[in-house]
Motif scaffolding. Structure first.
Motif, mmCIF file in Angstrom:
data_model
loop_
_atom_site.group_PDB
_atom_site.id
_atom_site.type_symbol
_atom_site.label_atom_id
_atom_site.label_comp_id
_atom_site.label_asym_id
_atom_site.label_seq_id
_atom_site.Cartn_x
_atom_site.Cartn_y
_atom_site.Cartn_z
ATOM 1 N N LEU A 89 1.200 -1.527 0.436
ATOM 2 C CA LEU A 89 -0.186 -0.093 0.017
ATOM 3 C C LEU A 89 0.628 1.331 -0.129
ATOM 4 N N GLU A 90 1.707 0.909 1.195
ATOM 5 C CA GLU A 90 2.454 2.525 0.946
ATOM 6 C C GLU A 90 3.953 2.530 -0.445
ATOM 7 N N THR A 91 3.615 1.468 -0.924
ATOM 8 C CA THR A 91 4.782 1.406 -1.963
ATOM 9 C C THR A 91 3.816 2.330 -2.875
ATOM 10 N N ILE A 92 2.742 1.869 -3.575
ATOM 11 C CA ILE A 92 1.921 2.534 -4.188
ATOM 12 C C ILE A 92 1.284 3.598 -4.146
ATOM 13 N N ARG A 93 1.383 3.339 -3.324
ATOM 14 C CA ARG A 93 0.596 5.116 -2.760
ATOM 15 C C ARG A 93 1.545 5.936 -2.966
ATOM 16 N N ASP A 94 2.908 6.067 -2.736
ATOM 17 C CA ASP A 94 4.207 6.937 -2.688
ATOM 18 C C ASP A 94 4.493 6.704 -4.211
ATOM 19 N N GLN A 95 3.499 6.325 -4.831
ATOM 20 C CA GLN A 95 4.073 6.269 -6.682
ATOM 21 C C GLN A 95 3.422 7.068 -7.060
ATOM 22 N N ILE A 96 1.706 6.723 -6.400
ATOM 23 C CA ILE A 96 0.949 7.374 -6.618
ATOM 24 C C ILE A 96 1.329 8.834 -6.906
ATOM 25 N N ILE A 97 1.322 9.558 -5.897
ATOM 26 C CA ILE A 97 1.105 10.904 -5.193
ATOM 27 C C ILE A 97 3.319 11.416 -5.829
ATOM 28 N N GLU A 98 3.430 10.916 -6.255
ATOM 29 C CA GLU A 98 4.596 10.793 -7.198
ATOM 30 C C GLU A 98 4.485 11.363 -8.835
ATOM 31 N N VAL A 103 2.762 15.161 -13.157
ATOM 32 C CA VAL A 103 1.802 15.185 -14.037
ATOM 33 C C VAL A 103 0.853 16.591 -14.795
ATOM 34 N N TYR A 104 0.847 17.442 -13.619
ATOM 35 C CA TYR A 104 0.114 17.975 -13.978
ATOM 36 C C TYR A 104 -0.509 19.013 -12.945
ATOM 37 N N SER A 105 0.150 21.130 -12.536
ATOM 38 C CA SER A 105 0.689 21.663 -12.079
ATOM 39 C C SER A 105 -0.274 22.387 -11.687
ATOM 40 N N GLY A 106 -1.724 22.062 -12.613
ATOM 41 C CA GLY A 106 -2.482 23.664 -12.718
ATOM 42 C C GLY A 106 -3.643 23.349 -11.480
ATOM 43 N N GLY A 107 -4.318 24.388 -11.296
ATOM 44 C CA GLY A 107 -5.559 24.281 -10.319
ATOM 45 C C GLY A 107 -6.407 23.611 -10.551
ATOM 46 N N ASN A 108 -7.334 23.674 -9.952
ATOM 47 C CA ASN A 108 -8.895 23.154 -9.953
ATOM 48 C C ASN A 108 -8.744 21.237 -9.949
ATOM 49 N N ARG A 109 -7.245 20.454 -9.429
ATOM 50 C CA ARG A 109 -7.231 19.023 -9.329
ATOM 51 C C ARG A 109 -7.671 18.530 -8.158
ATOM 52 N N ARG A 110 -7.568 17.438 -7.758
ATOM 53 C CA ARG A 110 -7.398 16.683 -6.205
ATOM 54 C C ARG A 110 -7.056 15.204 -6.681
ATOM 55 N N PHE A 111 -6.665 15.228 -5.170
ATOM 56 C CA PHE A 111 -6.423 13.980 -4.806
ATOM 57 C C PHE A 111 -6.591 13.333 -4.044
ATOM 58 N N ASN A 112 -7.206 12.145 -3.501
ATOM 59 C CA ASN A 112 -7.726 12.033 -2.391
ATOM 60 C C ASN A 112 -7.047 9.831 -2.311
ATOM 61 N N TYR A 113 -7.263 9.052 -1.281
ATOM 62 C CA TYR A 113 -7.247 7.553 -0.779
ATOM 63 C C TYR A 113 -7.372 7.523 0.240
ATOM 64 N N GLU A 114 -8.081 6.214 0.814
ATOM 65 C CA GLU A 114 -8.560 6.128 1.859
ATOM 66 C C GLU A 114 -8.348 4.341 1.009
ATOM 67 N N LEU A 115 -8.426 3.845 2.867
ATOM 68 C CA LEU A 115 -8.020 2.216 2.640
ATOM 69 C C LEU A 115 -9.488 1.822 2.812
ATOM 70 N N LEU A 125 -9.523 10.973 -8.085
ATOM 71 C CA LEU A 125 -8.544 11.673 -8.418
ATOM 72 C C LEU A 125 -9.958 13.097 -9.380
ATOM 73 N N SER A 126 -9.654 14.076 -9.282
ATOM 74 C CA SER A 126 -10.647 15.388 -9.845
ATOM 75 C C SER A 126 -9.494 16.252 -10.602
ATOM 76 N N GLY A 127 -10.229 16.682 -11.709
ATOM 77 C CA GLY A 127 -9.724 18.338 -12.512
ATOM 78 C C GLY A 127 -9.949 18.303 -13.911
ATOM 79 N N PRO A 128 -9.487 18.206 -14.459
ATOM 80 C CA PRO A 128 -10.012 18.935 -15.740
ATOM 81 C C PRO A 128 -9.621 17.440 -16.703
ATOM 82 N N ILE A 129 -11.184 17.255 -17.811
ATOM 83 C CA ILE A 129 -10.445 15.471 -18.040
ATOM 84 C C ILE A 129 -9.835 15.254 -19.173
ATOM 85 N N LYS A 130 -8.756 15.972 -19.494
ATOM 86 C CA LYS A 130 -7.655 15.077 -20.110
ATOM 87 C C LYS A 130 -6.403 14.390 -18.921
#
Length: 144
Positions: A89-98, A103-115, A125-130
């Motif tokens: 879990l920690e390895t995959i989570r860290d890869q996803i966060i990295e 990938v994208y530094s613009g606004g209107n993007r969100r990232f959440n994860y939960e066990l 994930l939420s943000g621009p469609i592309k």
């Protein structure tokens, strides 16, 4: 889905004593509701205590915040990702966060994860469609 936890259940889940839970209540670090003379705690109460970043439901937040013409071209992606253990879990989570940060530094993007369980965790994930489509494709290639 469980809506409330007792003092005993919360102590067991957090691996502390019931006295510690009482101390959290006295200090105001933990809030709850008394029902029938006994304390009950919601998931939001527990998240406030443990300091989890996302206290709101990311799906509700998306629906409420992306309803204007300026934000209408947004999307939401939710994936349940299988895991074998806490280390994975920690390895995959860290890869996803990295990847999320690269990938994208613009606004209107969100990232959440939960066990969700010992076998799965959810990424939302939420943000621009592309952005969400590309990130979703990366997740699919990497973990499925």
């Amino acid at each position: 889905m469980k809506n409330y936890w007792t003092v005993e259940e919360l102590a067991k889940e957090l691996q502390v004593t019931t006295r510690t839970i009482s101390n959290y209540l006295k200090s105001g670090e933990l809030t709850g509701t008394k029902i029938g003379g006994q304390w009950r705690f919601t998931l939001e109460d527990i998240r406030k205590l443990t300091g989890e970043a996302s206290l709101n439901n990311p799906i509700t937040e998306f629906i409420e915040n992306f309803t204007t013409p300026e934000t209408f071209q947004q999307s939401l992606l939710a994936l349940n990702i299988p895991i074998k253990n806490q280390e994975e879990l920690e390895t995959i989570r860290d890869q996803i966060i990295e990847q999320y940060n690269q990938v994208y530094s613009g606004g209107n993007r969100r990232f959440n994860y939960e066990l969700l369980s010992p076998d799965y965790f959810r990424v939302i994930l939420s943000g621009p469609i592309k952005y969400t489509l590309n990130f979703g494709a990366w997740l699919e290639q990497k973990f499925y």
